[in-house]
Design a protein around this motif. Structure first.
Motif, PDB file in Angstrom:
ATOM      1  N   GLY A 329       0.912  -1.167  -0.086  1.00 44.00           N
ATOM      2  CA  GLY A 329      -0.121   0.033   0.140  1.00 44.00           C
ATOM      3  C   GLY A 329       0.767   1.258  -0.128  1.00 44.00           C
ATOM      4  O   GLY A 329       2.045   1.428  -0.548  1.00 44.00           O
ATOM      5  N   ARG A 330       0.486   2.256   0.727  1.00 37.35           N
ATOM      6  CA  ARG A 330       1.210   3.527   0.748  1.00 37.35           C
ATOM      7  C   ARG A 330       2.387   3.348   1.852  1.00 37.35           C
ATOM      8  O   ARG A 330       3.279   4.404   1.810  1.00 37.35           O
ATOM      9  N   SER A 331       2.616   2.014   2.419  1.00 42.97           N
ATOM     10  CA  SER A 331       3.769   1.951   3.076  1.00 42.97           C
ATOM     11  C   SER A 331       4.739   1.064   2.327  1.00 42.97           C
ATOM     12  O   SER A 331       5.590   0.360   3.269  1.00 42.97           O
ATOM     13  N   GLY A 332       5.097   1.567   1.173  1.00 45.92           N
ATOM     14  CA  GLY A 332       6.205   0.880   0.644  1.00 45.92           C
ATOM     15  C   GLY A 332       6.281   1.268  -0.769  1.00 45.92           C
ATOM     16  O   GLY A 332       5.786   2.252  -1.404  1.00 45.92           O
ATOM     17  N   PRO A 333       7.419   0.838  -1.528  1.00 47.69           N
ATOM     18  CA  PRO A 333       7.643   1.325  -2.953  1.00 47.69           C
ATOM     19  C   PRO A 333       6.352   1.018  -3.882  1.00 47.69           C
ATOM     20  O   PRO A 333       5.586   0.181  -3.412  1.00 47.69           O
ATOM     21  N   ALA A 334       6.376   1.783  -4.896  1.00 46.43           N
ATOM     22  CA  ALA A 334       5.334   1.345  -5.844  1.00 46.43           C
ATOM     23  C   ALA A 334       5.808   1.226  -7.248  1.00 46.43           C
ATOM     24  O   ALA A 334       6.949   1.755  -7.502  1.00 46.43           O
ATOM     25  N   PHE A 335       5.016   0.480  -8.040  1.00 43.67           N
ATOM     26  CA  PHE A 335       5.477   0.121  -9.235  1.00 43.67           C
ATOM     27  C   PHE A 335       4.462   0.152 -10.417  1.00 43.67           C
ATOM     28  O   PHE A 335       3.354   0.048 -10.256  1.00 43.67           O
ATOM     29  N   ILE A 336       4.912   0.491 -11.612  1.00 45.00           N
ATOM     30  CA  ILE A 336       3.914   0.137 -12.912  1.00 45.00           C
ATOM     31  C   ILE A 336       4.676  -1.118 -13.491  1.00 45.00           C
ATOM     32  O   ILE A 336       5.771  -1.014 -14.028  1.00 45.00           O
ATOM     33  N   VAL A 337       3.961  -2.137 -13.503  1.00 50.49           N
ATOM     34  CA  VAL A 337       4.349  -3.230 -13.950  1.00 50.49           C
ATOM     35  C   VAL A 337       3.826  -3.703 -15.205  1.00 50.49           C
ATOM     36  O   VAL A 337       2.780  -3.251 -15.801  1.00 50.49           O
ATOM     37  N   THR A 338       4.480  -4.715 -16.124  1.00 56.52           N
ATOM     38  CA  THR A 338       3.900  -5.191 -17.349  1.00 56.52           C
ATOM     39  C   THR A 338       3.243  -6.615 -17.185  1.00 56.52           C
ATOM     40  O   THR A 338       3.400  -7.103 -16.159  1.00 56.52           O
ATOM     41  N   PRO A 339       2.870  -7.161 -18.069  1.00 55.57           N
ATOM     42  CA  PRO A 339       2.191  -8.322 -18.130  1.00 55.57           C
ATOM     43  C   PRO A 339       3.050  -9.608 -17.665  1.00 55.57           C
ATOM     44  O   PRO A 339       2.593 -10.334 -17.050  1.00 55.57           O
ATOM     45  N   ASN A 340       4.506  -9.037 -18.039  1.00 57.92           N
ATOM     46  CA  ASN A 340       5.457 -10.118 -17.672  1.00 57.92           C
ATOM     47  C   ASN A 340       5.711 -10.372 -15.896  1.00 57.92           C
ATOM     48  O   ASN A 340       5.980 -11.228 -15.593  1.00 57.92           O
ATOM     49  N   PHE A 341       5.257  -9.366 -15.311  1.00 60.79           N
ATOM     50  CA  PHE A 341       5.372  -9.283 -13.880  1.00 60.79           C
ATOM     51  C   PHE A 341       4.175 -10.662 -13.334  1.00 60.79           C
ATOM     52  O   PHE A 341       4.665 -11.468 -12.573  1.00 60.79           O
ATOM     53  N   TYR A 342       3.137 -10.508 -14.094  1.00 60.64           N
ATOM     54  CA  TYR A 342       2.139 -11.569 -13.795  1.00 60.64           C
ATOM     55  C   TYR A 342       2.438 -12.889 -14.245  1.00 60.64           C
ATOM     56  O   TYR A 342       1.901 -13.888 -13.911  1.00 60.64           O
ATOM     57  N   VAL A 343       3.382 -12.985 -15.256  1.00 68.77           N
ATOM     58  CA  VAL A 343       3.806 -14.207 -15.752  1.00 68.77           C
ATOM     59  C   VAL A 343       4.764 -14.878 -14.471  1.00 68.77           C
ATOM     60  O   VAL A 343       4.699 -15.856 -14.172  1.00 68.77           O
ATOM     61  N   LEU A 344       5.638 -14.074 -13.919  1.00 66.82           N
ATOM     62  CA  LEU A 344       6.441 -14.337 -12.909  1.00 66.82           C
ATOM     63  C   LEU A 344       5.733 -14.616 -11.650  1.00 66.82           C
ATOM     64  O   LEU A 344       6.026 -15.792 -10.884  1.00 66.82           O
ATOM     65  N   LYS A 345       4.373 -14.001 -11.460  1.00 73.78           N
ATOM     66  CA  LYS A 345       3.620 -14.508 -10.312  1.00 73.78           C
ATOM     67  C   LYS A 345       3.159 -15.793 -10.528  1.00 73.78           C
ATOM     68  O   LYS A 345       2.717 -16.419  -9.603  1.00 73.78           O
ATOM     69  N   GLN A 346       3.055 -16.516 -11.832  1.00 69.95           N
ATOM     70  CA  GLN A 346       2.271 -17.722 -12.231  1.00 69.95           C
ATOM     71  C   GLN A 346       3.314 -18.742 -11.433  1.00 69.95           C
ATOM     72  O   GLN A 346       3.107 -19.816 -11.022  1.00 69.95           O
ATOM     73  N   TYR A 347       4.593 -18.170 -11.189  1.00 70.01           N
ATOM     74  CA  TYR A 347       5.640 -19.471 -10.749  1.00 70.01           C
ATOM     75  C   TYR A 347       5.384 -19.391  -9.086  1.00 70.01           C
ATOM     76  O   TYR A 347       5.531 -20.384  -8.521  1.00 70.01           O
ATOM     77  N   ASN A 348       4.856 -18.461  -8.463  1.00 67.88           N
ATOM     78  CA  ASN A 348       4.367 -18.256  -7.113  1.00 67.88           C
ATOM     79  C   ASN A 348       3.418 -17.273  -6.919  1.00 67.88           C
ATOM     80  O   ASN A 348       3.660 -16.220  -7.234  1.00 67.88           O
ATOM     81  N   THR A 349       2.262 -17.647  -6.429  1.00 65.63           N
ATOM     82  CA  THR A 349       1.165 -16.547  -6.388  1.00 65.63           C
ATOM     83  C   THR A 349       1.155 -15.576  -5.310  1.00 65.63           C
ATOM     84  O   THR A 349       0.452 -15.591  -4.441  1.00 65.63           O
ATOM     85  N   SER A 350       2.313 -14.808  -5.562  1.00 65.42           N
ATOM     86  CA  SER A 350       2.535 -13.902  -4.484  1.00 65.42           C
ATOM     87  C   SER A 350       3.113 -12.470  -5.203  1.00 65.42           C
ATOM     88  O   SER A 350       4.122 -12.620  -5.867  1.00 65.42           O
ATOM     89  N   ASP A 351       2.705 -11.383  -4.985  1.00 70.65           N
ATOM     90  CA  ASP A 351       3.165 -10.201  -5.530  1.00 70.65           C
ATOM     91  C   ASP A 351       4.541 -10.028  -5.340  1.00 70.65           C
ATOM     92  O   ASP A 351       5.586  -9.488  -5.778  1.00 70.65           O
ATOM     93  N   LEU A 352       5.037 -10.214  -3.790  1.00 69.09           N
ATOM     94  CA  LEU A 352       6.455 -10.026  -3.389  1.00 69.09           C
ATOM     95  C   LEU A 352       7.344 -10.885  -3.985  1.00 69.09           C
ATOM     96  O   LEU A 352       8.450 -10.768  -4.258  1.00 69.09           O
ATOM     97  N   TYR A 353       6.675 -12.049  -4.150  1.00 67.86           N
ATOM     98  CA  TYR A 353       7.708 -13.165  -4.934  1.00 67.86           C
ATOM     99  C   TYR A 353       8.068 -12.753  -6.371  1.00 67.86           C
ATOM    100  O   TYR A 353       9.235 -12.473  -6.811  1.00 67.86           O
ATOM    101  N   ALA A 354       7.066 -12.236  -6.936  1.00 64.64           N
ATOM    102  CA  ALA A 354       7.341 -11.865  -8.287  1.00 64.64           C
ATOM    103  C   ALA A 354       8.042 -10.913  -8.498  1.00 64.64           C
ATOM    104  O   ALA A 354       9.154 -10.494  -9.149  1.00 64.64           O
ATOM    105  N   LEU A 355       7.964  -9.760  -7.392  1.00 65.85           N
ATOM    106  CA  LEU A 355       8.806  -8.544  -7.411  1.00 65.85           C
ATOM    107  C   LEU A 355      10.174  -8.883  -6.777  1.00 65.85           C
ATOM    108  O   LEU A 355      11.055  -8.322  -7.517  1.00 65.85           O
ATOM    109  N   PHE A 356      10.491  -9.690  -6.054  1.00 71.25           N
ATOM    110  CA  PHE A 356      11.850 -10.123  -5.677  1.00 71.25           C
ATOM    111  C   PHE A 356      12.416 -10.895  -7.047  1.00 71.25           C
ATOM    112  O   PHE A 356      13.570 -10.325  -7.106  1.00 71.25           O
TER     113      PHE A 356
END
Length: 439
Positions: A329-356
């Motif tokens: 939320g407002r308590s951390g960094p913000a991002f504009i992500v592409t569809p590839n971010f959500y492909v990474l999230k398919q590997y582990n269904t967590s926003d933090l994982y895909a961001l990592f």
């Protein structure tokens, strides 16, 4: 019914209350003993099945329930018996529902991907992946180039996943996959999911793709250095080194190419990155987050969103779709992500994982540079508290995705909408004050 009847018998006037020869004190002592025995009997009746009884139930389930389906899918008796030889349910695994118990939301969060963002991105953890990735990038340059040519996935992305999943193979896999998957298929909160994975694990052995003894896994049943669930192994693992075997346990080319094949299957777009860290002005609501609220990146820029580097968004990206991501939320960094971010999230269904993975890949490619934004002191709530908050929001008509105690994007933006409609500053992340207010 039996327990209640036993308690009534203990409290009913009986010959025990005659006072001849023993007096009133003796009478009451006898009543107390009878009452305690009745309570103990009731508790025994209400106690969940013992470990020994669970073992017996598990063996009966294997023979009467799982075996007929496995046999119908072409699994031989030899493979089935070898897989479960000596296997008993592991009652120490998380998210189990033992016979005689009801499913409840766990109090603790067992997955780091849904805990504190700050802890998840601790520098020592990120640096271990990025430093290890750069070392292996040089050692496997030809293999990585060949994989990128075939699949279109940059080598640094594959290295970041490899490092995060198994420490480039250094992490031990202490569990027997059939013990884990068998236990969870028998009595977890997601029985059908793990049943499917268990049958796939049997197929792996039946087809000679791996022997029973090699089927070592994580506590969730994931296999090998890429940490594939068995169904993912069957769908995505490839023999890239050409030795005739698909080996995600020992072959680096097979490991890296299998990860790339997985990402391509889920829609990896060749030539696009994963996203950009940005500054989001107060005029842009954090409730606009999510993969279902995409806009052209030029439109996000028109709303005042800027890259933290000060550089403009690449011209090739302006007409492409992007999505607002604010994982704390407002308590951390913000991002504009592409569809590839959500492909990474398919590997582990967590926003933090895909961001990592995206962040780690950037650092492997360009050197160590942390996020500009800092992670606030959030993420310390019990999972059960977040689930209670989610149920309260659902009762008010908000879509939180699922009241599972995991603060995904639907929960975060629902929090922001509720805060805004109740005259609060929208933070879009659960905290103790919100739990109290919504209860």
């Amino acid at each position: 019914m039996v327990a209640k009847h036993s308690l009534r018998l203990a409290l009913r006037p009986t010959p025990l209350c005659r006072t001849e020869g023993g007096g009133t004190d003796r009478c009451f002592r006898k009543i107390a003993v009878a009452f305690l025995l009745a309570v103990l009997f009731a508790l025994i009746l209400a106690t969940p099945a013992s470990a020994a009884k669970i073992d017996d139930q598990f063996r009966a389930w294997l023979g009467n329930d799982l075996w007929p389906e496995a046999s119908a899918k072409g699994i031989s008796r030899k493979t089935f018996d070898a897989a479960f030889d000596g296997v008993k349910p592991n009652l120490k695994l998380p998210d189990l529902v033992k016979p005689g118990e009801r499913a409840t939301t766990p109090r603790k969060q067992h997955q780091a991907e849904f805990g504190s963002p700050g802890a998840y991105f601790a520098e020592k953890i990120v640096r271990a992946v990025t430093a290890g990735g750069r070392t292996r990038e040089a050692a496997n340059a030809r293999t990585l180039a060949a994989i990128e040519k075939r699949y279109g996935v940059p080598g640094e992305v594959l290295l970041a996943i490899w490092g995060r999943e198994s420490g480039f193979g250094a992490a031990k896999l202490p569990y027997d996959a059939f013990e884990v998957l068998g236990t969870k298929a028998f009595m977890s909160t997601k029985k059908e999911f793990f049943r499917t994975e268990l049958l796939a694990a049997l197929e792996i052995v039946e087809r000679g793709l791996a022997p029973v003894g090699a089927m070592k896994s994580s506590w969730a049943g994931a296999l090998g250095q890429p940490q594939f669930m068995p169904t993912s192994f069957l769908k995505h693992a490839v023999d890239f080194d050409g030795d005739g075997r698909t080996d995600i346990w020992n072959s680096t080319p097979d490991i890296l190419a299998s990860i790339a094949n997985y990402l391509v299957h889920y829609g990896w777009v060749r030539g696009r990155g994963w996203g950009f860290e940005v500054m989001v002005p107060d005029s842009v609501s954090c409730s606009l987050e999510g993969p279902d609220q995409g806009r052209k990146i030029s439109q996000w820029a028109d709303m005042g969103i800027r890259r933290v580097s000060g550089k403009p968004f690449p011209a090739s990206e302006l007409k492409a779709e992007g999505f607002l991501l604010m994982p704390a939320g407002r308590s951390g960094p913000a991002f504009i992500v592409t569809p590839n971010f959500y492909v990474l999230k398919q590997y582990n269904t967590s926003d933090l994982y895909a961001l990592f993975i995206g962040h780690g890949a950037d650092r492997i490619a360009h050197g160590d540079s942390n996020f500009s934004g800092n992670w606030g002191a959030v993420g310390g709530l019990y999972r059960s508290d977040i689930a209670a908050l989610q149920r309260a929001l659902e009762a008010k008509g908000y879509d939180v995705g699922s009241a599972d105690g995991l603060p995904g994007f639907k929960t975060r933006r629902s929090i922001g909408k509720w805060q805004a409609s109740n005259g609060r500053s929208a933070t879009c992340f659960p905290d103790p004050d919100l739990v109290t207010a919504l209860k």
